[in-house]
Structure formats: structure tokens, C-alpha cells
Design a protein around this motif. Sequence first.
Motif, mmCIF file in Angstrom:
data_model
loop_
_atom_site.group_PDB
_atom_site.id
_atom_site.type_symbol
_atom_site.label_atom_id
_atom_site.label_comp_id
_atom_site.label_asym_id
_atom_site.label_seq_id
_atom_site.Cartn_x
_atom_site.Cartn_y
_atom_site.Cartn_z
ATOM 1 N N UNK A 29 5.412 0.392 9.061
ATOM 2 C CA UNK A 29 5.011 -0.638 8.081
ATOM 3 C C UNK A 29 3.506 -0.730 7.886
ATOM 4 N N UNK A 30 2.716 -0.008 8.692
ATOM 5 C CA UNK A 30 1.268 -0.213 8.614
ATOM 6 C C UNK A 30 0.495 1.095 8.492
ATOM 7 N N UNK A 31 -0.634 1.005 7.785
ATOM 8 C CA UNK A 31 -1.568 2.114 7.705
ATOM 9 C C UNK A 31 -2.970 1.559 7.765
ATOM 10 N N UNK A 63 9.477 8.483 7.205
ATOM 11 C CA UNK A 63 9.578 9.719 6.413
ATOM 12 C C UNK A 63 8.216 10.411 6.344
ATOM 13 N N UNK A 64 7.146 9.617 6.204
ATOM 14 C CA UNK A 64 5.808 10.214 6.128
ATOM 15 C C UNK A 64 5.472 10.931 7.439
ATOM 16 N N UNK A 65 5.852 10.330 8.567
ATOM 17 C CA UNK A 65 5.602 10.971 9.870
ATOM 18 C C UNK A 65 6.436 12.256 9.977
ATOM 19 N N UNK A 95 0.830 -1.217 0.000
ATOM 20 C CA UNK A 95 0.000 0.000 0.000
ATOM 21 C C UNK A 95 0.859 1.260 0.000
ATOM 22 N N UNK A 96 0.304 2.321 -0.509
ATOM 23 C CA UNK A 96 0.974 3.637 -0.483
ATOM 24 C C UNK A 96 0.241 4.530 0.501
ATOM 25 N N UNK A 97 1.015 5.389 1.141
ATOM 26 C CA UNK A 97 0.413 6.310 2.111
ATOM 27 C C UNK A 97 -0.240 7.466 1.361
ATOM 28 N N UNK A 98 -1.515 7.722 1.669
ATOM 29 C CA UNK A 98 -2.224 8.837 1.028
ATOM 30 C C UNK A 98 -2.153 10.101 1.882
ATOM 31 N N UNK A 99 -2.217 9.914 3.216
ATOM 32 C CA UNK A 99 -2.362 11.098 4.070
ATOM 33 C C UNK A 99 -1.953 10.751 5.507
ATOM 34 N N UNK A 100 -1.315 11.698 6.181
ATOM 35 C CA UNK A 100 -1.050 11.534 7.620
ATOM 36 C C UNK A 100 -1.485 12.829 8.315
ATOM 37 N N UNK A 101 -2.738 12.888 8.781
ATOM 38 C CA UNK A 101 -3.145 14.095 9.502
ATOM 39 C C UNK A 101 -2.300 14.235 10.769
#
Length: 277
Positions: free
Chosen positions: A141-143, A163-165, A116-122
Motif C-alpha cells: 500500500x505504500x511507496x 504485483x509490482x514486486x 499514487x501510482x508506482x513509477x519504479x521498483x529497483x
Amino acid sequence: MSRLVMKFGGTSVADLERIRRVGRLVAAEVAAGHQVAVVVSAMSGKTNELVAWTDGAGAAAQGLEPSDDEYDVVVASGEQVTAGLLAMTLRNMGLPARSWMGWQIPIVADDAHGRARIDDVPPENLVAAMDSGQVAVIAGFQGVTRDGRIATLGRGGSDTSAVAIAAAVSAIRCDIYTDVDGVYTTDPRIESKARKLSKISYEEMLEMASLGAKVLQTRSVELAMAKNVPLRVLSSFVEPGEAPGQGTIVCDEEEIMEKRIVSGVAYSRDEAKITLY
Ligand code: ADP
Ligand code: ASP
Ligand code: MG
């Protein structure tokens, strides 16, 4: 106050003693004045074991692929264990800390289960916790998909979680702690003459990762480049304050004074070249 993301891979959290050492490295950054979010992988070997269990449970026999949503429920569980253990360890050291699963933040991902790809991290929940002085310990590793299912980000995906965080909470840097002390010209476990690079550009790192240098998941480098998150790759096998392991900085090309023509060599174990005459 500056925010910092620290990510620890499987060998760095392989047992309770190593998790305590991770706790000491986190405590040192808190003492240095950072608000810290820590992203952890499963303990080394755990994800492989979980993947084997999904095979054993008959996923293959039932025609289910690693892309199945129940595969993700199983393989995402390794990171939950490590996040809880590290949060407990930090509390025992007197640091306020709590664990966060992907769905609690939430790390919103698409439904391509297993990759899966990360779409959004509010950022609101994490920022509120960090502002209150709590260390956020996050299962990598999880969303979670938009319809509430757990999704995993592909092998090595905790790098991308980190990196997303870091991008979401506007961290000054994302430190990737691992079992080597930086990015080398080629895999130092294969080639003893490999040299450590003090800096490498996002573009060069992306090329090395996509050609098989698994020290960083390719998507994590893509995301760092897109969001301009400086990365540092360094060893977790040190005590705070020991020999200043500066590791390798992965950053914009402009910040690298001395340009190299060739930065490194990556390899792939499962390819061969045949020339026919
Ligand atoms: P982690 O569990 O911390 O995520 P990984 O096993 O995914 O660690 O990545 C670290 C490994 O990457 C090292 O042990 C090393 O063998 C390998 N590696 C491959 N290419 C390189 C390189 N160019 N520089 C450093 N390490 C590399
Ligand atoms: N535990 C997962 C894996 O082994 C994710 C990671 O380590 O980054 O692939
Ligand atoms: Mg990795």
C-alpha cells in the motif's frame, strides 16, 4: 531458484493467530524451494481507523484532502505494524526474515497522495536479500515519492504493491491470499449461487475489477497484464497441506482452453438507474 510473491490482505492478518498461520503458509513455500517475498496489508479495520483519525485531527476542517501528504504518513502506518509482526513471527519459527517499508526498497511512486501510482521498483535490494535466503516481508500500500515523502496507492493498493514486486523480482507467480477461496462469477458474500472460476483472463478480471469486484484492485490487474505476471487468488484460511485450494489463476487468454461467453457479474452498491418516460 524460483521466486514467489505471496500477498495477504487485512482479514488474513487480523490477529496474531492469523499472522502465525500466514507464517506457516510462508514456511511451506520456503520448504518447497522458493525464494519468498511476502506483501502484507494492515490488520483488518486498521486502515479505516487511521483514516478516521486523520478526519479527527482536523484534516477536513483545515481543508486538507485525502490527497495530502500527511494523510499518507498516517494511513501507511498500518502496514508497517503487520510487516514487523510477521517478520518477528517468521524469525520465531526459525526462518531468516526482515521487514521492508516502501522507502527502503524503494517502491518509487508519484506524488498523487492517496492514489499514487508506482513509477519504479529497483529490484537490487530485494533480490540481494532473497538470494541470501532471507524472506522479504514488505509493507503493502505504500511507496516513496522522488522527493522522499510517503505515498499510498489507493484503497486495496497492497494488491498492486504485490504485483509490482513480482514483476520487479521476476517472480514465477504472485499469489493473492484473501478471505475467499478464489474469484467467483460474482461476489460470493452477496450471491450464494456464485461459482468459483478456476481460470480467468486478465481482460475479464480487469473488467470485473473495474466494475466493482474488489477482490483485486483494478490497477493490480492492469499491471499484471502489462508485465505478464500470472496471479493466483486463494484462501489464507487453510493450513499448509490441507485440501489443495488451487484458487483461481488469472492469466493470458491463450492459456485458457475453454472460452466462456460471460465470466461473471460485478455490482456497484452506490449506483441506481432511473428511467424517465
Ligand atoms: P483483502 O483484505 O484480502 O484484500 P478484500 O476484502 O479486498 O480482501 O477482497 C476480498 C473480497 O472481495 C471478498 O471477501 C468478497 O466479498 C469480495 N468480492 C467481490 N467480488 C468478488 C468476486 N467476483 N469473487 C470473489 N470475491 C469477490
Ligand atoms: N490497508 C489498505 C486498505 O485497507 C490497503 C490494502 O488492504 O490493500 O485499503
Ligand atoms: Mg483487498
